[in-house]
Structure formats: structure tokens, C-alpha cells
Write a protein that holds these residues in place. Structure first.
Motif, PDB file in Angstrom:
ATOM      1  N   TRP A 236       0.818  -1.207   0.000  1.00  0.00           N
ATOM      2  CA  TRP A 236       0.000   0.000   0.000  1.00  0.00           C
ATOM      3  C   TRP A 236       0.858   1.265   0.000  1.00  0.00           C
ATOM      4  O   TRP A 236       1.930   1.294   0.619  1.00  0.00           O
ATOM      5  CB  TRP A 236      -0.901   0.014   1.236  1.00  0.00           C
ATOM      6  N   PRO A 237       0.393   2.329  -0.663  1.00  0.00           N
ATOM      7  CA  PRO A 237       1.076   3.622  -0.537  1.00  0.00           C
ATOM      8  C   PRO A 237       0.786   4.212   0.845  1.00  0.00           C
ATOM      9  O   PRO A 237      -0.362   4.196   1.306  1.00  0.00           O
ATOM     10  CB  PRO A 237       0.445   4.464  -1.650  1.00  0.00           C
ATOM     11  N   VAL A 238       1.820   4.690   1.509  1.00  0.00           N
ATOM     12  CA  VAL A 238       1.656   5.245   2.854  1.00  0.00           C
ATOM     13  C   VAL A 238       2.298   6.626   2.919  1.00  0.00           C
ATOM     14  O   VAL A 238       3.111   6.996   2.064  1.00  0.00           O
ATOM     15  CB  VAL A 238       2.275   4.315   3.922  1.00  0.00           C
ATOM     16  N   ALA A 239       1.917   7.372   3.936  1.00  0.00           N
ATOM     17  CA  ALA A 239       2.451   8.718   4.119  1.00  0.00           C
ATOM     18  C   ALA A 239       3.953   8.660   4.384  1.00  0.00           C
ATOM     19  O   ALA A 239       4.479   7.667   4.909  1.00  0.00           O
ATOM     20  CB  ALA A 239       1.734   9.404   5.283  1.00  0.00           C
ATOM     21  N   ALA A 240       4.640   9.726   4.004  1.00  0.00           N
ATOM     22  CA  ALA A 240       6.083   9.807   4.217  1.00  0.00           C
ATOM     23  C   ALA A 240       6.403   9.606   5.693  1.00  0.00           C
ATOM     24  O   ALA A 240       5.758  10.185   6.573  1.00  0.00           O
ATOM     25  CB  ALA A 240       6.600  11.156   3.731  1.00  0.00           C
ATOM     26  N   GLY A 241       7.381   8.767   5.967  1.00  0.00           N
ATOM     27  CA  GLY A 241       7.783   8.492   7.335  1.00  0.00           C
ATOM     28  C   GLY A 241       7.029   7.357   7.991  1.00  0.00           C
ATOM     29  O   GLY A 241       7.414   6.899   9.074  1.00  0.00           O
ATOM     30  N   PRO A 243       5.700   3.429   8.408  1.00  0.00           N
ATOM     31  CA  PRO A 243       6.277   2.125   8.072  1.00  0.00           C
ATOM     32  C   PRO A 243       5.571   1.508   6.864  1.00  0.00           C
ATOM     33  O   PRO A 243       4.411   1.822   6.572  1.00  0.00           O
ATOM     34  CB  PRO A 243       6.039   1.301   9.342  1.00  0.00           C
ATOM     35  N   ALA A 244       6.283   0.646   6.157  1.00  0.00           N
ATOM     36  CA  ALA A 244       5.693  -0.043   5.005  1.00  0.00           C
ATOM     37  C   ALA A 244       4.479  -0.853   5.454  1.00  0.00           C
ATOM     38  O   ALA A 244       4.440  -1.386   6.570  1.00  0.00           O
ATOM     39  CB  ALA A 244       6.732  -0.951   4.361  1.00  0.00           C
ATOM     40  N   LEU A 245       3.492  -0.935   4.583  1.00  0.00           N
ATOM     41  CA  LEU A 245       2.269  -1.666   4.906  1.00  0.00           C
ATOM     42  C   LEU A 245       1.974  -2.666   3.793  1.00  0.00           C
ATOM     43  O   LEU A 245       1.794  -2.282   2.632  1.00  0.00           O
ATOM     44  CB  LEU A 245       1.092  -0.705   5.069  1.00  0.00           C
ATOM     45  N   VAL A 246       1.946  -3.943   4.160  1.00  0.00           N
ATOM     46  CA  VAL A 246       1.657  -5.021   3.215  1.00  0.00           C
ATOM     47  C   VAL A 246       0.562  -5.895   3.809  1.00  0.00           C
ATOM     48  O   VAL A 246       0.636  -6.283   4.981  1.00  0.00           O
ATOM     49  CB  VAL A 246       2.912  -5.872   2.931  1.00  0.00           C
ATOM     50  N   THR A 247      -0.465  -6.193   3.021  1.00  0.00           N
ATOM     51  CA  THR A 247      -1.528  -7.088   3.470  1.00  0.00           C
ATOM     52  C   THR A 247      -1.651  -8.256   2.498  1.00  0.00           C
ATOM     53  O   THR A 247      -1.278  -8.152   1.323  1.00  0.00           O
ATOM     54  CB  THR A 247      -2.884  -6.361   3.563  1.00  0.00           C
ATOM     55  N   THR A 248      -2.163  -9.383   2.977  1.00  0.00           N
ATOM     56  CA  THR A 248      -2.405 -10.547   2.127  1.00  0.00           C
ATOM     57  C   THR A 248      -3.860 -10.976   2.264  1.00  0.00           C
ATOM     58  O   THR A 248      -4.464 -10.849   3.334  1.00  0.00           O
ATOM     59  CB  THR A 248      -1.482 -11.723   2.502  1.00  0.00           C
ATOM     60  N   HIS A 249      -4.407 -11.493   1.170  1.00  0.00           N
ATOM     61  CA  HIS A 249      -5.820 -11.862   1.121  1.00  0.00           C
ATOM     62  C   HIS A 249      -5.963 -13.134   0.293  1.00  0.00           C
ATOM     63  O   HIS A 249      -5.326 -13.278  -0.751  1.00  0.00           O
ATOM     64  CB  HIS A 249      -6.643 -10.733   0.489  1.00  0.00           C
ATOM     65  N   GLU A 250      -6.795 -14.047   0.732  1.00  0.00           N
ATOM     66  CA  GLU A 250      -7.024 -15.293   0.016  1.00  0.00           C
ATOM     67  C   GLU A 250      -8.223 -15.157  -0.918  1.00  0.00           C
ATOM     68  O   GLU A 250      -9.276 -14.659  -0.515  1.00  0.00           O
ATOM     69  CB  GLU A 250      -7.266 -16.436   1.001  1.00  0.00           C
ATOM     70  N   LEU A 251      -8.049 -15.593  -2.160  1.00  0.00           N
ATOM     71  CA  LEU A 251      -9.165 -15.641  -3.110  1.00  0.00           C
ATOM     72  C   LEU A 251      -9.826 -17.010  -2.963  1.00  0.00           C
ATOM     73  O   LEU A 251      -9.551 -17.940  -3.714  1.00  0.00           O
ATOM     74  CB  LEU A 251      -8.660 -15.409  -4.536  1.00  0.00           C
ATOM     75  N   ASN A 252     -10.690 -17.117  -1.978  1.00  0.00           N
ATOM     76  CA  ASN A 252     -11.242 -18.415  -1.594  1.00  0.00           C
ATOM     77  C   ASN A 252     -12.671 -18.643  -2.075  1.00  0.00           C
ATOM     78  O   ASN A 252     -13.340 -19.576  -1.633  1.00  0.00           O
ATOM     79  CB  ASN A 252     -11.177 -18.580  -0.074  1.00  0.00           C
ATOM     80  N   PHE A 265     -12.898  -8.288   1.844  1.00  0.00           N
ATOM     81  CA  PHE A 265     -11.774  -7.379   1.656  1.00  0.00           C
ATOM     82  C   PHE A 265     -12.115  -5.973   2.143  1.00  0.00           C
ATOM     83  O   PHE A 265     -13.246  -5.503   2.006  1.00  0.00           O
ATOM     84  CB  PHE A 265     -11.401  -7.333   0.177  1.00  0.00           C
ATOM     85  N   ARG A 266     -11.124  -5.304   2.694  1.00  0.00           N
ATOM     86  CA  ARG A 266     -11.284  -3.921   3.130  1.00  0.00           C
ATOM     87  C   ARG A 266      -9.943  -3.205   2.978  1.00  0.00           C
ATOM     88  O   ARG A 266      -8.892  -3.757   3.341  1.00  0.00           O
ATOM     89  CB  ARG A 266     -11.731  -3.867   4.593  1.00  0.00           C
ATOM     90  N   VAL A 267      -9.962  -1.985   2.440  1.00  0.00           N
ATOM     91  CA  VAL A 267      -8.759  -1.157   2.419  1.00  0.00           C
ATOM     92  C   VAL A 267      -8.371  -0.870   3.869  1.00  0.00           C
ATOM     93  O   VAL A 267      -9.237  -0.522   4.680  1.00  0.00           O
ATOM     94  CB  VAL A 267      -9.005   0.153   1.652  1.00  0.00           C
ATOM     95  N   PRO A 268      -7.105  -1.056   4.242  1.00  0.00           N
ATOM     96  CA  PRO A 268      -6.706  -0.848   5.643  1.00  0.00           C
ATOM     97  C   PRO A 268      -7.121   0.527   6.164  1.00  0.00           C
ATOM     98  O   PRO A 268      -6.963   1.542   5.482  1.00  0.00           O
ATOM     99  CB  PRO A 268      -5.183  -0.990   5.596  1.00  0.00           C
ATOM    100  N   GLN A 269      -7.650   0.542   7.383  1.00  0.00           N
ATOM    101  CA  GLN A 269      -8.116   1.773   7.999  1.00  0.00           C
ATOM    102  C   GLN A 269      -7.117   2.237   9.066  1.00  0.00           C
ATOM    103  O   GLN A 269      -6.562   1.425   9.809  1.00  0.00           O
ATOM    104  CB  GLN A 269      -9.486   1.548   8.651  1.00  0.00           C
ATOM    105  N   ASP A 270      -6.900   3.540   9.151  1.00  0.00           N
ATOM    106  CA  ASP A 270      -6.087   4.143  10.212  1.00  0.00           C
ATOM    107  C   ASP A 270      -4.680   3.560  10.274  1.00  0.00           C
ATOM    108  O   ASP A 270      -4.107   3.388  11.353  1.00  0.00           O
ATOM    109  CB  ASP A 270      -6.774   3.971  11.581  1.00  0.00           C
ATOM    110  N   LYS A 271      -4.120   3.225   9.114  1.00  0.00           N
ATOM    111  CA  LYS A 271      -2.761   2.688   9.084  1.00  0.00           C
ATOM    112  C   LYS A 271      -1.861   3.486   8.148  1.00  0.00           C
ATOM    113  O   LYS A 271      -0.854   2.985   7.667  1.00  0.00           O
ATOM    114  CB  LYS A 271      -2.784   1.216   8.673  1.00  0.00           C
ATOM    115  N   GLY A 272      -2.257   4.722   7.885  1.00  0.00           N
ATOM    116  CA  GLY A 272      -1.410   5.597   7.099  1.00  0.00           C
ATOM    117  C   GLY A 272      -1.531   5.446   5.603  1.00  0.00           C
ATOM    118  O   GLY A 272      -0.708   5.987   4.858  1.00  0.00           O
ATOM    119  N   VAL A 273      -2.546   4.721   5.108  1.00  0.00           N
ATOM    120  CA  VAL A 273      -2.715   4.575   3.664  1.00  0.00           C
ATOM    121  C   VAL A 273      -3.121   5.918   3.063  1.00  0.00           C
ATOM    122  O   VAL A 273      -4.003   6.607   3.579  1.00  0.00           O
ATOM    123  CB  VAL A 273      -3.777   3.507   3.337  1.00  0.00           C
ATOM    124  N   VAL A 274      -2.462   6.289   1.968  1.00  0.00           N
ATOM    125  CA  VAL A 274      -2.740   7.556   1.297  1.00  0.00           C
ATOM    126  C   VAL A 274      -3.022   7.286  -0.176  1.00  0.00           C
ATOM    127  O   VAL A 274      -2.856   6.166  -0.664  1.00  0.00           O
ATOM    128  CB  VAL A 274      -1.544   8.526   1.436  1.00  0.00           C
TER     129      VAL A 274
END
Length: 313
Positions: A236-241, A243-252, A265-274
Motif C-alpha cells: 500500500w502507498p503510505v504517508a512519508a515516514g 512504516p511499510a504496509l503489506v496485506t495478504t488476502h485469500e481468493l477463496n 476485503f477492506r482497504v486498511p483503515q487508520d494505518k497511514g494509507v494515502v
């Protein structure tokens, strides 16, 4: 299997497929679109060309004449030696009509089976069409076979149509549908990830680009098993400074002819995604894919709000 071992196997598997696949796939713009012999049509014929195999060398013409379909069943460019045209008949279930053929048998190369071209109209100006066929590739090399999903005798189900314009008024203008070429993942339903959108559906299909207005061909949703499921890894793109944010999801889950998805599925909330570009990687367990992959990556725009017309087909 531990996550690290699973991921290593997935990466090695995809690298093997890339090595076996043409870098850019077949050049469909170079395919010659001529027909050797044509019958005497009763009405105004409409044309579409199917091309089979990794290099699109086997060409099968479809020509619709009113409510009949001429099909070059032996792929020799002659539409006068294939027996009578296929009649349009009412489907045994559903509200559409269809052209059916058990087998297309080229003079050279493997047979293609269970051809079905559906035709329907639910009040639109023009009829709609949806095509399915089970493809049977020539025997792969031992190296390629070791990296592929074992395909059942009925072949690999693929689809085309439903969107776009299938027919053209002349062979020279005809679209080309490529079956059996290298595939690439494509995001469905939504073109973008929207921040604060809540629970959404992460949907993926695997498609081979075509040439012209008819669009791509798509791998059927029953070809790949959902257990063990494919995994989608998103950087995910995150704000400058931040930490990197990576999520995994199963196509089940799977449905709708060609869709593999996760309904929670949900876009991560309150984790600095921009806003920015998310890097999406489809990870496949070893031995779980029947055709070469051109790539397993998708770049997806992340937005604060959904733009108009953002749905993906």
C-alpha cells in the motif's frame, strides 16, 4: 505449509511460468485475416476470428448469417467444407439461444471442444453474445508440464464476449479472440481501491488480450481450485515516514464464469494509507496454473473517493 515456504514456492512457480511464456505474447496485429472460400449467404454476414495456441497459429472463423453460424471446424480457411451451418436454438435452460458444437478439429493441432455461443436480448438495441470453449493445448514440454496444473480431459474452460462488440462487417475488420495464449491478472468490479469504503469485494480474473473490439478471453472460474486458495499480496502507498504496509488476502471464492474473489476485503483503515499506487501481486501455489502467465502483477490506484464510472468488467 509455513507462510515463508508457501511464498517461496509461489515465487519459483511464477518464475518458471515467465521463463516458458512469450515475453509479450502473440502479435495479433500480424495475423492475416482472410478467408479462402465462403458460402453463398442469405443475409448480411458478420465476422469474428478465433485464434488458438500460444502463438495464435490455429485460426477458426465464425460467420453469423441471420440465425445460422458458419464455423471453420477444420481451421483450413474454407467455410464450404465443414458441413451445414449451426442453427440458433433455444437453450435447454435460461432465456437465451445458442449455437452448439461438440468439437472443432483442426487439420493440424489439438481439437477444441464444447463450443457454445450464446445470444440474447433483454430489451437492448443490439443482441448480446457470450462465447465459451474448452481448449486443449498441444502437449507441453516436460519442464512446462511440471509447472502446470494437471488439466482434466475436458480441457481448459475459457470465455469471451459479454462486453464489447463481437462482430464486424468484413474479415479485414474482424476482431481476434485469442484462446490459449499467456494470461495476466485483471482486477474486476472496481478499477480502484477507495479509502474508507468499508467492506468490498476483491475480485480477480485471468485474461488474454485480443485484437479489436471484441475484447479479451478469460479463464473459467472452475479451472483453478479454491483450496488451497490463491493469495493476493498488496503493498500500500503510505504517508512519508510511515512504516511499510503489506496485506495478504485469500481468493477463496469463485463465481460468475471467470471471477475469483474475497468477499471480506477492506482497504486498511487508520494505518497511514494515502492516495497513490498499490502494487498487487497474485501468488499461486506451485502446480496450480494451467497456462503461462505474462505477469502476476497489477498496479491499482488508491483514491479517497471513487471516481464516476470506476467499475471494472
Amino acid at each position: 505449509m509455513p507462510t515463508s515456504s508457501w511464498r517461496l514456492g509461489a515465487v519459483l512457480f511464477v518464475m518458471t511460468l515467465w521463463a516458458a511464456a512469450p515475453l509479450w505474447g502473440a502479435d495479433l496485429s500480424a495475423v492475416e485475416k482472410t478467408i479462402g472460400k465462403q458460402p453463398a449467404y442469405r443475409g448480411k454476414p458478420r465476422y469474428c476470428l478465433m485464434a488458438f495456441g500460444p502463438e495464435a497459429k490455429t485460426k477458426v472463423w465464425m460467420v453469423e448469417d441471420g440465425r445460422t453460424l458458419y464455423l471453420d471446424r477444420n481451421a483450413n480457411g474454407d467455410l464450404t467444407d465443414d458441413g451445414p451451418p449451426l442453427p440458433l436454438q433455444r437453450a435447454s435452460s435460461g432465456t437465451w439461444h445458442e449455437y452448439l458444437l461438440n468439437e472443432i478439429r483442426p487439420e493440424a493441432g489439438p481439437a477444441q471442444t464444447e463450443f457454445c455461443l450464446k445470444r440474447w436480448n433483454y430489451g437492448e438495441k443490439e443482441d448480446s453474445y457470450g462465447l465459451s470453449v474448452n481448449i486443449h493445448d498441444a502437449a507441453p514440454s516436460a519442464e512446462a508440464a511440471g509447472a502446470r496444473l494437471q488439466v482434466r480431459d475436458e480441457g481448459i474452460k475459457m470465455y469471451a464476449g459479454w462486453f464489447g462488440t463481437l462482430w464486424a462487417d468484413s474479415p479485414a475488420e474482424a476482431s481476434i479472440l485469442h484462446f490459449g495464449g499467456s494470461l495476466e491478472p485483471r482486477l474486476l468490479r472496481n478499477k480502484d481501491f477507495v479509502i474508507n469504503a468499508g467492506i468490498d469485494r476483491l475480485s480477480v480474473c485471468f485474461m488474454t488480450p485480443g485484437h479489436g473490439e471484441a475484447g479479451p478471453t478469460r479463464l473459467g472460474e472452475t479451472v483453478l481450485p479454491v483450496s488451497p486458495p490463491m493469495r493476493v499480496r498488496i503493498e500500500w502507498p503510505v504517508a512519508a515516514g510511515s512504516p511499510a504496509l503489506v496485506t495478504t488476502h485469500e481468493l477463496n471464492e469463485h463465481c460468475c464464469y471467470w471471477e475469483y474473489y474475497n468477499s471480506e476485503f477492506r482497504v486498511p483503515q487508520d494505518k497511514g494509507v494515502v492516495e497513490g499506487m498499490a502494487k498487487v501481486t497474485v501468488e499461486l501455489p506451485k502446480g496450480q496454473f494451467p497456462l503461462p502467465l505474462r505477469t502476476n502483477r497489477i498496479d491499482v490506484q488508491v483514491r479517497l473517493t471513487a471516481p464516476s464510472g470506476s467499475s471494472a468488467k
